[in-house]
Motif scaffolding. Structure first.
Motif, mmCIF file in Angstrom:
data_model
loop_
_atom_site.group_PDB
_atom_site.id
_atom_site.type_symbol
_atom_site.label_atom_id
_atom_site.label_comp_id
_atom_site.label_asym_id
_atom_site.label_seq_id
_atom_site.Cartn_x
_atom_site.Cartn_y
_atom_site.Cartn_z
ATOM 1 N N GLU A 196 -0.925 20.665 44.628
ATOM 2 C CA GLU A 196 -0.305 19.485 45.487
ATOM 3 C C GLU A 196 -1.124 18.916 46.325
ATOM 4 O O GLU A 196 -0.851 17.673 46.853
ATOM 5 C CB GLU A 196 0.900 20.263 46.199
ATOM 6 C CG GLU A 196 1.832 19.335 46.773
ATOM 7 C CD GLU A 196 2.848 18.504 45.748
ATOM 8 O OE1 GLU A 196 3.153 17.417 46.664
ATOM 9 O OE2 GLU A 196 2.852 18.723 44.804
ATOM 10 N N GLU A 216 10.221 18.875 54.079
ATOM 11 C CA GLU A 216 11.392 19.417 53.357
ATOM 12 C C GLU A 216 10.722 20.236 52.112
ATOM 13 O O GLU A 216 11.542 20.842 51.535
ATOM 14 C CB GLU A 216 12.156 18.295 52.983
ATOM 15 C CG GLU A 216 11.601 17.450 52.096
ATOM 16 C CD GLU A 216 12.685 16.077 51.608
ATOM 17 O OE1 GLU A 216 12.418 15.688 50.330
ATOM 18 O OE2 GLU A 216 13.858 16.343 52.126
ATOM 19 N N ARG A 217 9.578 19.950 51.585
ATOM 20 C CA ARG A 217 8.966 20.534 50.334
ATOM 21 C C ARG A 217 7.834 20.984 50.934
ATOM 22 O O ARG A 217 6.619 20.592 50.610
ATOM 23 C CB ARG A 217 8.950 19.681 49.174
ATOM 24 C CG ARG A 217 8.872 20.593 47.894
ATOM 25 C CD ARG A 217 8.619 19.706 46.599
ATOM 26 N NE ARG A 217 7.528 18.831 46.913
ATOM 27 C CZ ARG A 217 6.878 17.992 45.964
ATOM 28 N NH1 ARG A 217 7.615 17.988 44.786
ATOM 29 N NH2 ARG A 217 5.880 16.986 46.416
ATOM 30 N N ASP A 220 3.255 25.692 48.774
ATOM 31 C CA ASP A 220 3.488 27.224 48.767
ATOM 32 C C ASP A 220 2.329 28.011 49.167
ATOM 33 O O ASP A 220 2.456 29.025 49.684
ATOM 34 C CB ASP A 220 3.914 27.725 47.329
ATOM 35 C CG ASP A 220 5.228 26.978 46.967
ATOM 36 O OD1 ASP A 220 6.182 26.948 47.781
ATOM 37 O OD2 ASP A 220 5.467 26.764 45.845
#
Length: 527
Positions: A196, A216-217, A220
């Motif tokens: 990402e 919001e995302r 990870d």
């Protein structure tokens, strides 16, 4: 090589004694060292070492692959030594070892995975659970697991991660081969769908990851040096470090004296190595940089308690490494989508516009040269939008480097760059907002998106910073997380552009200190 073994043995003996070394063989000395940018955190320790040894270190920073290519080509003659995360790639060059007089590992840091605690729990990756790179790949496929990793053409942590993941997935028990790369190619492509974030440096990647924590995302995980991940946790992050059971690639940071040193450099190198390998210095390195010491006993002194590692073999042939990195950019990674916002106001007329055309145009035709130079060129599947601006944004032109017609695609980009003309005022904020509008309209696909702004002057037309910031706040979350990498050129307003970069989570590059082409190539590491 006997001299290198002897110097290393002396240094280890001093380290084991726990004594601080005294000056050897003379007085003051200066070592000119070409180094990886991640070693900037060693500057305070080197200043303290200078007080003890009389050896002053002058550091010049560059990318790892670029720097090693310079050494291999015999183009690092102005330096006495080099200091990168690893010399493994240098050793793959024909004659690469002949460029080195001595090399001594100073500290260690494996490239591992730092996962947000909540995400690690959800995946069942608790402390002590055996996790492999294949498990990470499965999580990308089945659980939409995302991570950040640096660009392997620009940064050693990404380079090491790419080789480590490919070697682990190949699971051959020996050094990676070209056949292995072909065999695991589809699985590698699936693995990299989870990437990402990318960056040209480990430090900026960590910063970008942290800034996404409240998104919001959020991303990870980070694939990065163990030391970087431990540093994030020391600063308040909540990462669980995962050490893949099938193995990792570890940076050993060899301080390397180049071949043919003069007497001052040779003696200065010996004194500096002896000092840095003393138990006290090793404990300081471990405590302050969170890299593992190489001297026995220093780990306990620094209070570290880290797991043992399974070390993967490094490929034995340069062709394998070069082919894997080339495949990463052309086939394996998510393709880049970049909007180039280019100042073509009246102040760019003449030499400045010519330099812009030549510098950006150089990215359309890189062949031969070093590996890093090749991967800095526009790559297969990449989407490039040129958005010139002056008094207002001009009509954007978008190109895709299509598989099967790469040369034709790049010629079209080069022709469009060659047609740029300078006129009018400088409506910088209007142009950047237009770039974000293009991002908003782009399809929601797997591209890694960024905006590059190049300007040579202060804003003289259109919106100012306050309206710009207000409109930026109205973007969708998908568009708002796209960074702006800003290039200062000529009389560009540094304070305004620094604020713009901070608002957008990008980075400022200064083409007043180096050539515009060098800056465009450096930015490629972040796309």
């Amino acid at each position: 090589m006997r001299r290198a073994v002897g110097a290393a043995a002396l240094a280890v003996a001093v380290a084991a004694s726990g004594c601080t070394p005294t000056l050897l063989g003379g007085g003051e000395a200066t070592l000119r060292i070409l180094a990886g940018s991640e070693l900037a955190d060693m500057e305070p320790l080197l200043e303290e070492a200078a007080e003890r040894t009389g050896v002053t270190v002058e550091l010049e920073y560059t990318g790892t692959l670029d720097g090693l290519a310079r050494v291999a080509a015999g183009e690092a003659g102005e330096f006495d030594a080099v200091w990168f995360a690893s010399n493994r790639y240098l050793h793959l060059y024909d004659g690469g070892r002949d460029r080195v007089r001595e090399e001594t590992p100073i500290m260690l840091s494996p490239v591992v995975l730092g996962v947000r605690q909540s995400r690690a729990d959800a995946l069942g990756w608790s402390d002590g659970t055996e996790v492999t790179w294949s498990d990470v790949s499965d999580a990308v496929r089945d659980a939409e697991f995302t991570y950040g990793m640096t660009n392997p053409g620009a940064s050693n942590s990404g380079f090491s991660a790419l080789i480590g993941v490919a070697s682990a997935l190949a699971d051959s028990g020996s050094a990676l081969t070209g056949e292995d790369v072909d065999r695991v190619g589809p699985e590698l492509a699936g693995f990299f769908k989870g990437q990402e974030l990318t960056a040209g440096s480990s430090g900026w990647l960590a910063q970008a990851f942290t800034e996404r924590a409240d998104d919001e995302r959020p991303v990870d995980a980070l694939i990065n040096y163990e030391s970087v991940l431990l540093s994030l946790n020391r600063d308040g992050a909540d990462l669980r470090l995962v050490y893949p059971a099938d193995g990792v690639i570890t940076a050993d940071y060899p301080l390397t004296l180049l071949a043919g040193p003069d007497e001052e450099a040779e003696q200065g190198y010996a004194r500096l190595v002896q000092d840095l390998l003393s138990q006290d210095a090793q404990a300081d390195i471990a405590e302050r940089t969170l890299r593992r010491p190489v001297a026995a006993g220093a780990a306990g002194a620094a209070g570290t308690d880290l797991p043992s590692l399974v070390e993967l073999p490094f490929p034995a042939h340069r062709e394998v490494v070069d082919g894997l990195v080339a495949d990463y950019f052309s086939e394996l990674r998510r393709p880049a989508r970049t909007v180039y916002v280019l100042d073509v106001s009246g102040s760019m007329k003449g030499d400045r516009l010519d330099e812009l055309k030549e510098s950006l145009g150089s990215l359309t035709g890189a062949t031969g040269g070093s590996l890093s130079h090749q991967v800095q060129a526009f790559q297969e599947r990449e989407e490039i939008t040129l958005l010139p601006f002056s008094t207002e944004p001009h009509e954007p032109r978008t190109f895709v480097v299509e598989p099967g017609r790469i040369d034709e695609s790049l010629r079209e980009v080069a022709d469009a760059i060659g047609e740029l003309e300078a006129r009018g005022d400088t409506a910088t904020y209007d142009a950047v907002l237009e770039a974000y509008a293009l991002v908003e309209d782009a399809p929601e696909d797997d591209h890694l998106t960024s905006i590059v702004l190049m300007t040579d002057g202060e804003v003289t037309w259109g919106r100012g910073p306050a309206p710009f910031a207000q409109e930026l706040g109205g973007l969708s979350p998908r568009a708002a997380r796209v960074p702006v990498f800003t290039v200062l050129f000529g009389e560009a307003g540094e304070d305004e552009m620094a604020d713009l970069v901070e608002l957008t989570g990008g980075r400022l590059f200064d083409a007043r200190e180096q050539s515009l082409e060098e800056v465009f190539r450096e930015i490629r590491g972040y796309q």
